[in-house]
Scaffold this motif. Structure first.
Motif, PDB file in Angstrom:
ATOM      1  N   VAL A 115       0.757  -1.225  -0.004  1.00 33.01           N
ATOM      2  CA  VAL A 115      -0.043   0.039   0.033  1.00 33.01           C
ATOM      3  C   VAL A 115       0.803   1.197  -0.120  1.00 33.01           C
ATOM      4  O   VAL A 115       0.686   2.047  -0.789  1.00 33.01           O
ATOM      5  N   GLN A 116       1.816   1.141   0.796  1.00 30.85           N
ATOM      6  CA  GLN A 116       2.754   2.438   0.942  1.00 30.85           C
ATOM      7  C   GLN A 116       3.730   2.756  -0.236  1.00 30.85           C
ATOM      8  O   GLN A 116       3.711   3.850  -0.586  1.00 30.85           O
ATOM      9  N   VAL A 117       4.259   1.731  -1.001  1.00 33.87           N
ATOM     10  CA  VAL A 117       5.070   2.001  -1.759  1.00 33.87           C
ATOM     11  C   VAL A 117       4.286   1.630  -3.238  1.00 33.87           C
ATOM     12  O   VAL A 117       4.966   2.352  -4.304  1.00 33.87           O
ATOM     13  N   HIS A 118       3.200   1.227  -3.457  1.00 36.14           N
ATOM     14  CA  HIS A 118       2.453   1.245  -4.520  1.00 36.14           C
ATOM     15  C   HIS A 118       1.261   2.102  -4.565  1.00 36.14           C
ATOM     16  O   HIS A 118       1.203   2.874  -5.333  1.00 36.14           O
ATOM     17  N   CYS A 119       0.237   1.708  -4.085  1.00 35.51           N
ATOM     18  CA  CYS A 119      -1.213   2.406  -3.772  1.00 35.51           C
ATOM     19  C   CYS A 119      -1.063   3.807  -3.627  1.00 35.51           C
ATOM     20  O   CYS A 119      -1.649   4.605  -4.387  1.00 35.51           O
ATOM     21  N   ASN A 120      -0.009   4.175  -2.782  1.00 36.15           N
ATOM     22  CA  ASN A 120       0.055   5.341  -2.302  1.00 36.15           C
ATOM     23  C   ASN A 120       0.547   6.469  -3.418  1.00 36.15           C
ATOM     24  O   ASN A 120       0.554   7.645  -3.150  1.00 36.15           O
ATOM     25  N   ARG A 121       1.111   5.917  -4.536  1.00 32.99           N
ATOM     26  CA  ARG A 121       1.634   6.835  -5.482  1.00 32.99           C
ATOM     27  C   ARG A 121       0.685   7.661  -6.304  1.00 32.99           C
ATOM     28  O   ARG A 121       0.949   8.645  -6.741  1.00 32.99           O
ATOM     29  N   ASP A 122      -0.739   7.044  -6.198  1.00 26.71           N
ATOM     30  CA  ASP A 122      -1.454   7.431  -7.384  1.00 26.71           C
ATOM     31  C   ASP A 122      -2.107   8.717  -7.009  1.00 26.71           C
ATOM     32  O   ASP A 122      -1.946   9.513  -8.093  1.00 26.71           O
ATOM     33  N   HIS A 123      -2.292   9.179  -5.756  1.00 20.89           N
ATOM     34  CA  HIS A 123      -2.500  10.607  -5.381  1.00 20.89           C
ATOM     35  C   HIS A 123      -1.547  11.489  -5.650  1.00 20.89           C
ATOM     36  O   HIS A 123      -1.622  12.713  -6.259  1.00 20.89           O
ATOM     37  N   ALA A 124      -0.107  11.202  -5.467  1.00 16.32           N
ATOM     38  CA  ALA A 124       0.898  12.152  -5.894  1.00 16.32           C
ATOM     39  C   ALA A 124       0.966  12.267  -7.339  1.00 16.32           C
ATOM     40  O   ALA A 124       1.414  13.309  -7.835  1.00 16.32           O
ATOM     41  N   MET A 125       0.817  11.184  -8.142  1.00 13.18           N
ATOM     42  CA  MET A 125       0.889  10.994  -9.424  1.00 13.18           C
ATOM     43  C   MET A 125       0.268  11.987 -10.272  1.00 13.18           C
ATOM     44  O   MET A 125       0.431  12.737 -11.203  1.00 13.18           O
ATOM     45  N   VAL A 126      -1.207  12.079  -9.789  1.00 12.66           N
ATOM     46  CA  VAL A 126      -2.190  12.694 -10.252  1.00 12.66           C
ATOM     47  C   VAL A 126      -1.967  14.334 -10.282  1.00 12.66           C
ATOM     48  O   VAL A 126      -2.284  15.020 -10.986  1.00 12.66           O
ATOM     49  N   THR A 127      -1.557  14.748  -9.404  1.00 12.55           N
ATOM     50  CA  THR A 127      -0.922  16.027  -9.111  1.00 12.55           C
ATOM     51  C   THR A 127      -0.253  16.811 -10.279  1.00 12.55           C
ATOM     52  O   THR A 127      -0.270  17.896 -10.596  1.00 12.55           O
ATOM     53  N   SER A 128       0.823  15.997 -10.603  1.00 11.79           N
ATOM     54  CA  SER A 128       1.782  16.384 -11.669  1.00 11.79           C
ATOM     55  C   SER A 128       1.184  15.783 -13.018  1.00 11.79           C
ATOM     56  O   SER A 128       1.529  16.614 -14.168  1.00 11.79           O
ATOM     57  N   PHE A 129       0.307  15.031 -13.288  1.00 13.83           N
ATOM     58  CA  PHE A 129      -0.173  14.772 -14.513  1.00 13.83           C
ATOM     59  C   PHE A 129      -1.157  15.724 -14.944  1.00 13.83           C
ATOM     60  O   PHE A 129      -1.295  16.041 -16.209  1.00 13.83           O
ATOM     61  N   ASP A 130      -2.262  16.051 -13.999  1.00 13.36           N
ATOM     62  CA  ASP A 130      -3.052  17.309 -14.296  1.00 13.36           C
ATOM     63  C   ASP A 130      -3.616  17.861 -13.033  1.00 13.36           C
ATOM     64  O   ASP A 130      -4.339  17.067 -12.091  1.00 13.36           O
TER      65      ASP A 130
END
Length: 158
Positions: free
Chosen positions: A117-132
């Motif tokens: 959860v920490q190293v994989h799932c939790n990436r998604d929220h941070a990723m979207v901030t720079s994607f759009d």
């Protein structure tokens, strides 16, 4: 930089390789500095990598919900990483469920779903901030945490 010597691997394979490095690294951090500090260092590192991924994918695919769907289907699910059911999509939102997650299976087989959860799932929220930066993610459950599916709901703010 010349990348001609790189071998193409799936996103799933890349995450498994990262996991095989991060897991013993996390253990060493925990042994030396304690659980709390180890998790903070892992969080900071993973969040930074996720932001870099989001920006790179936005450049390569374009920062739209249709482009995000391509990232999900071609990268995340590519190579058998996960099974995805698109629920709804428009210019303002992308809703999908992950019904099988081989990333989760990898961490569960190792007996480390909390680290997954920490190293994989939790990436998604941070990723979207720079994607759009106009998109936000809501997700109430993940397979990694024991749910039957992951419910991704991306929405344009406003």
């Amino acid at each position: 930089m010349d990348h001609s010597d790189e071998v193409a691997i799936s996103h799933l394979q890349r995450r498994k390789i990262e996991g095989r490095v991060l897991i013993p690294f996390f253990g060493a951090l925990r042994d030396k500095f304690g659980e709390k500090v180890a998790r903070e260092v892992i969080d900071q590192t993973v969040q930074k990598l996720a932001v870099e991924d989001g920006a790179r994918w936005a450049t390569a695919y374009g920062p739209t919900t249709a482009s995000l769907r391509k990232v999900v289907q071609e990268l995340w699910a590519g190579g058998g990483g996960m099974d995805v059911d698109i629920v709804a999509e428009s210019e303002d939102h992308l809703d999908f469920n992950v019904t099988r997650c081989r990333y989760a299976e990898f961490y569960q087989e190792l007996g480390l779903p909390d680290l997954g959860v920490q190293v994989h799932c939790n990436r998604d929220h941070a990723m979207v901030t720079s994607f759009d930066s106009e998109l936000e993610l809501r997700r109430s459950q993940t397979i990694m945490e024991g749910a039957a599916c992951c419910d991704f709901r991306f929405r344009r703010r406003g």
